[in-house]
Design an enzyme around this catalytic site. Sequence first.
Site, PDB file in Angstrom:
ATOM      1  N   LYS A  53       0.832  -1.209   0.000  1.00  7.30           N
ATOM      2  CA  LYS A  53       0.000   0.000   0.000  1.00  7.30           C
ATOM      3  C   LYS A  53       0.869   1.262   0.000  1.00  7.30           C
ATOM      4  O   LYS A  53       0.626   2.178  -0.785  1.00  7.30           O
ATOM      5  CB  LYS A  53      -0.897  -0.060   1.245  1.00  7.30           C
ATOM      6  CG  LYS A  53      -2.002   0.953   1.279  1.00  7.30           C
ATOM      7  CD  LYS A  53      -3.141   0.486   2.184  1.00  7.30           C
ATOM      8  CE  LYS A  53      -2.873   0.683   3.647  1.00  7.30           C
ATOM      9  NZ  LYS A  53      -2.881   2.098   4.062  1.00  7.30           N
ATOM     10  N   SER A  54       1.884   1.300   0.844  1.00 13.60           N
ATOM     11  CA  SER A  54       2.735   2.505   0.914  1.00 13.60           C
ATOM     12  C   SER A  54       3.433   2.761  -0.416  1.00 13.60           C
ATOM     13  O   SER A  54       3.547   3.895  -0.879  1.00 13.60           O
ATOM     14  CB  SER A  54       3.810   2.335   1.997  1.00 13.60           C
ATOM     15  OG  SER A  54       3.229   2.381   3.271  1.00 13.60           O
TER      16      SER A  54
ATOM     17  N   ARG B 124       2.816   6.001  -3.260  1.00  9.41           N
ATOM     18  CA  ARG B 124       3.931   6.825  -3.747  1.00  9.41           C
ATOM     19  C   ARG B 124       4.033   6.744  -5.263  1.00  9.41           C
ATOM     20  O   ARG B 124       4.232   7.750  -5.943  1.00  9.41           O
ATOM     21  CB  ARG B 124       5.236   6.371  -3.074  1.00  9.41           C
ATOM     22  CG  ARG B 124       5.320   6.844  -1.618  1.00  9.41           C
ATOM     23  CD  ARG B 124       6.313   6.029  -0.836  1.00  9.41           C
ATOM     24  NE  ARG B 124       6.530   6.557   0.511  1.00  9.41           N
ATOM     25  CZ  ARG B 124       5.695   6.383   1.536  1.00  9.41           C
ATOM     26  NH1 ARG B 124       4.555   5.716   1.374  1.00  9.41           N
ATOM     27  NH2 ARG B 124       5.971   6.887   2.727  1.00  9.41           N
TER      28      ARG B 124
ATOM     29  N   GLY C  87      -4.912   8.039   5.597  1.00  3.55           N
ATOM     30  CA  GLY C  87      -4.009   9.057   6.139  1.00  3.55           C
ATOM     31  C   GLY C  87      -2.843   9.316   5.211  1.00  3.55           C
ATOM     32  O   GLY C  87      -2.374  10.459   5.080  1.00  3.55           O
TER      33      GLY C  87
ATOM     34  N   ARG D  33      -7.998  12.364  12.741  1.00  2.30           N
ATOM     35  CA  ARG D  33      -6.549  12.138  12.864  1.00  2.30           C
ATOM     36  C   ARG D  33      -5.760  13.446  12.772  1.00  2.30           C
ATOM     37  O   ARG D  33      -6.126  14.356  12.031  1.00  2.30           O
ATOM     38  CB  ARG D  33      -6.096  11.134  11.798  1.00  2.30           C
ATOM     39  CG  ARG D  33      -6.763   9.791  12.016  1.00  2.30           C
ATOM     40  CD  ARG D  33      -6.354   8.775  11.010  1.00  2.30           C
ATOM     41  NE  ARG D  33      -4.949   8.428  11.113  1.00  2.30           N
ATOM     42  CZ  ARG D  33      -4.326   7.606  10.267  1.00  2.30           C
ATOM     43  NH1 ARG D  33      -4.997   7.079   9.252  1.00  2.30           N
ATOM     44  NH2 ARG D  33      -3.058   7.322  10.425  1.00  2.30           N
TER      45      ARG D  33
ATOM     46  N   SER E 100       8.127   9.830  11.299  1.00  4.83           N
ATOM     47  CA  SER E 100       7.016   9.491  10.399  1.00  4.83           C
ATOM     48  C   SER E 100       7.409   9.611   8.935  1.00  4.83           C
ATOM     49  O   SER E 100       7.825  10.677   8.471  1.00  4.83           O
ATOM     50  CB  SER E 100       5.837  10.430  10.692  1.00  4.83           C
ATOM     51  OG  SER E 100       4.942  10.447   9.598  1.00  4.83           O
TER      52      SER E 100
ATOM     53  N   ASP F 211       2.663  -0.879  11.861  1.00  2.00           N
ATOM     54  CA  ASP F 211       1.373  -1.336  11.321  1.00  2.00           C
ATOM     55  C   ASP F 211       1.125  -2.814  11.628  1.00  2.00           C
ATOM     56  O   ASP F 211       0.030  -3.321  11.373  1.00  2.00           O
ATOM     57  CB  ASP F 211       1.320  -1.114   9.800  1.00  2.00           C
ATOM     58  CG  ASP F 211       1.194   0.369   9.455  1.00  2.00           C
ATOM     59  OD1 ASP F 211       0.907   1.177  10.354  1.00  2.00           O
ATOM     60  OD2 ASP F 211       1.394   0.715   8.273  1.00  2.00           O
TER      61      ASP F 211
ATOM     62  N   ARG G 236      -5.731   2.124  18.200  1.00  2.29           N
ATOM     63  CA  ARG G 236      -5.446   0.685  18.098  1.00  2.29           C
ATOM     64  C   ARG G 236      -5.063   0.071  19.444  1.00  2.29           C
ATOM     65  O   ARG G 236      -5.299  -1.123  19.656  1.00  2.29           O
ATOM     66  CB  ARG G 236      -4.358   0.422  17.038  1.00  2.29           C
ATOM     67  CG  ARG G 236      -4.913   0.622  15.645  1.00  2.29           C
ATOM     68  CD  ARG G 236      -3.967   0.178  14.554  1.00  2.29           C
ATOM     69  NE  ARG G 236      -4.661   0.297  13.277  1.00  2.29           N
ATOM     70  CZ  ARG G 236      -4.058   0.493  12.109  1.00  2.29           C
ATOM     71  NH1 ARG G 236      -2.738   0.583  12.036  1.00  2.29           N
ATOM     72  NH2 ARG G 236      -4.767   0.583  11.001  1.00  2.29           N
TER      73      ARG G 236
ATOM     74  N   ARG H 161      -7.040  -3.092  10.018  1.00  2.00           N
ATOM     75  CA  ARG H 161      -6.019  -3.922  10.682  1.00  2.00           C
ATOM     76  C   ARG H 161      -6.557  -4.557  11.970  1.00  2.00           C
ATOM     77  O   ARG H 161      -6.080  -5.614  12.381  1.00  2.00           O
ATOM     78  CB  ARG H 161      -4.755  -3.108  10.937  1.00  2.00           C
ATOM     79  CG  ARG H 161      -4.132  -2.594   9.637  1.00  2.00           C
ATOM     80  CD  ARG H 161      -2.652  -2.348   9.723  1.00  2.00           C
ATOM     81  NE  ARG H 161      -2.205  -1.499   8.633  1.00  2.00           N
ATOM     82  CZ  ARG H 161      -1.956  -1.898   7.385  1.00  2.00           C
ATOM     83  NH1 ARG H 161      -2.104  -3.172   7.053  1.00  2.00           N
ATOM     84  NH2 ARG H 161      -1.568  -1.041   6.460  1.00  2.00           N
TER      85      ARG H 161
HETATM   86  C1  S3P Z   1       3.008   5.079   6.108  1.00  2.00           C
HETATM   87  C2  S3P Z   1       3.701   5.415   7.236  1.00  2.00           C
HETATM   88  C3  S3P Z   1       3.283   5.025   8.590  1.00  2.00           C
HETATM   89  C4  S3P Z   1       2.274   3.884   8.563  1.00  2.00           C
HETATM   90  C5  S3P Z   1       1.193   4.126   7.545  1.00  2.00           C
HETATM   91  C6  S3P Z   1       1.777   4.261   6.164  1.00  2.00           C
HETATM   92  C7  S3P Z   1       3.513   5.535   4.803  1.00  2.00           C
HETATM   93  O1  S3P Z   1       2.668   6.132   9.232  1.00  2.00           O
HETATM   94  O2  S3P Z   1       1.728   3.674   9.831  1.00  2.00           O
HETATM   95  O3  S3P Z   1       0.261   3.060   7.550  1.00  2.00           O
HETATM   96  O4  S3P Z   1       3.078   4.998   3.755  1.00  2.00           O
HETATM   97  O5  S3P Z   1       4.353   6.443   4.789  1.00  2.00           O
HETATM   98  P1  S3P Z   1       3.530   7.315   9.930  1.00  2.00           P
HETATM   99  O6  S3P Z   1       4.265   8.029   8.878  1.00  2.00           O
HETATM  100  O7  S3P Z   1       2.477   8.171  10.580  1.00  2.00           O
HETATM  101  O8  S3P Z   1       4.427   6.648  10.924  1.00  2.00           O
END
Ligand code: S3P
Length: 445
Positions: A28-29, A33, A99, A127, A172, A326, A357, A398
Amino acid sequence: MGEQSVTRSVSIRRGEALRGAFTPPGDKSITHRAVLFGALAEGETRIVHPNPGEDCEASCAAAAALGARVDRQADSVRVTGTGGALSTAREPIDCGNSGTTMRLLAGIAARIAGPTHLVGDASLSRRPMRRIAEPLEQMGARVRGSGEAVCAPLTVEGGSLAAISHTPRVASAQVATCLLLAGLAARGTTEVVLHGPARDHTERMLPAFGGVLEVRALASGGRRVRVAGGQRLTACALEVAGDASAAAFLLAAAAAVPGAEVTARRVSLNPTRAGLLRVLEAMGAEVAIGSRSEQAGEPVGDVTVRGPRRLHAFDVPAEWAPTLIDEVPAWTVAASAADGVSRVRGAEDLRVKESDRIGALVDGLSACGLEAHAHADGLSVRGGVPSGGDVSTRLDHRIAMAFAALGARSEAAIRLDDVACVRTSFPDFFTVLRGLGAQVDGVAA
Ligand code: S3P
């Protein structure tokens, strides 16, 4: 991208065995991107095996709203980028539950002179966005949200940005990526200092789009990333690694069931994401890696976890927390099967994820007859035999998958009130869980 028909409530219990192999959805991350960098780039970016969930759909829709063309095919997406000439979105952009979409997009919206409105669902609207609003304002953008925490709906107005140096309070990757995306268009060199091993997909992927970054490792285990402004990105083709966070639920369930053996194929082995595998090994599970290769700058491999006769409790140190942030919901499944009390530290940010969570896990484990305690920076779980029970998913994907995985080691059924949220990241989750041998009632295959 894919969709599965799901009824909302479901009941899971242990079946014959927990054995087999599966291919997790694309990460997903990485998908977020690839789509958003593709929207900024000049030319056509081809993304193979993107994550099929609703979060990444939100990033695709956002890219289209800013002027990119997004064409989805069976297991790929093509993004025809704007070459940096972004349009002003006429309507508010709906980031849904995501987010990552909202925080990364804010960094892109800061490059646009007119206002961009970003909205989300009830969970996302709770959030905190202050962590990106403050540094973006220092760069010269105007970011408006509600309350002390600067919650969505957000309005971002930018245009003329100046570089800053910023150290987020939490290490983060979302904040870092937001600022690096804004920094690519700012005057001067933007610097982000991360005091922990936050995921580094942005740093691995930007060079494929022609972006130039300077990354220096820090003694803290973190890193300093610098990006010069005025850079233009160019399209590329990439294949997304399997999502380690999605695979985590099924691998943790395998660790928790003696004699189980589950393989996740072509899953990301990025060290900033591999904390759970390290913890499962420390607890006594057998973790074997085969067919190692590389996809789009990310290490991948086939990960097999075998459940030992006994798992041992383990105290996860705070320094490891970013590498399994996560996966903490999945970790509770292994912790619930260990001898003694396991604990995770340094994970206070779990309070402000898609749900609280820490609260959701402690309440759910207690509802299943297990002993769990909340701490200021994480939680602890005593191993035991789940009694079965009724668990609220709090509409958090999750949490839903963690308790479904707990069901896979439970003789008595665990009932979940609403699992439609798995569409966020892993729409086929229940089909895969059933395929590995768990008893799943109430979900259409
Ligand atoms: C993510 C970073 C993490 C993670 C989120 C995805 C990302 O969050 O918990 O599910 O894709 O950069 P944080 O950047 O708030 O730590």
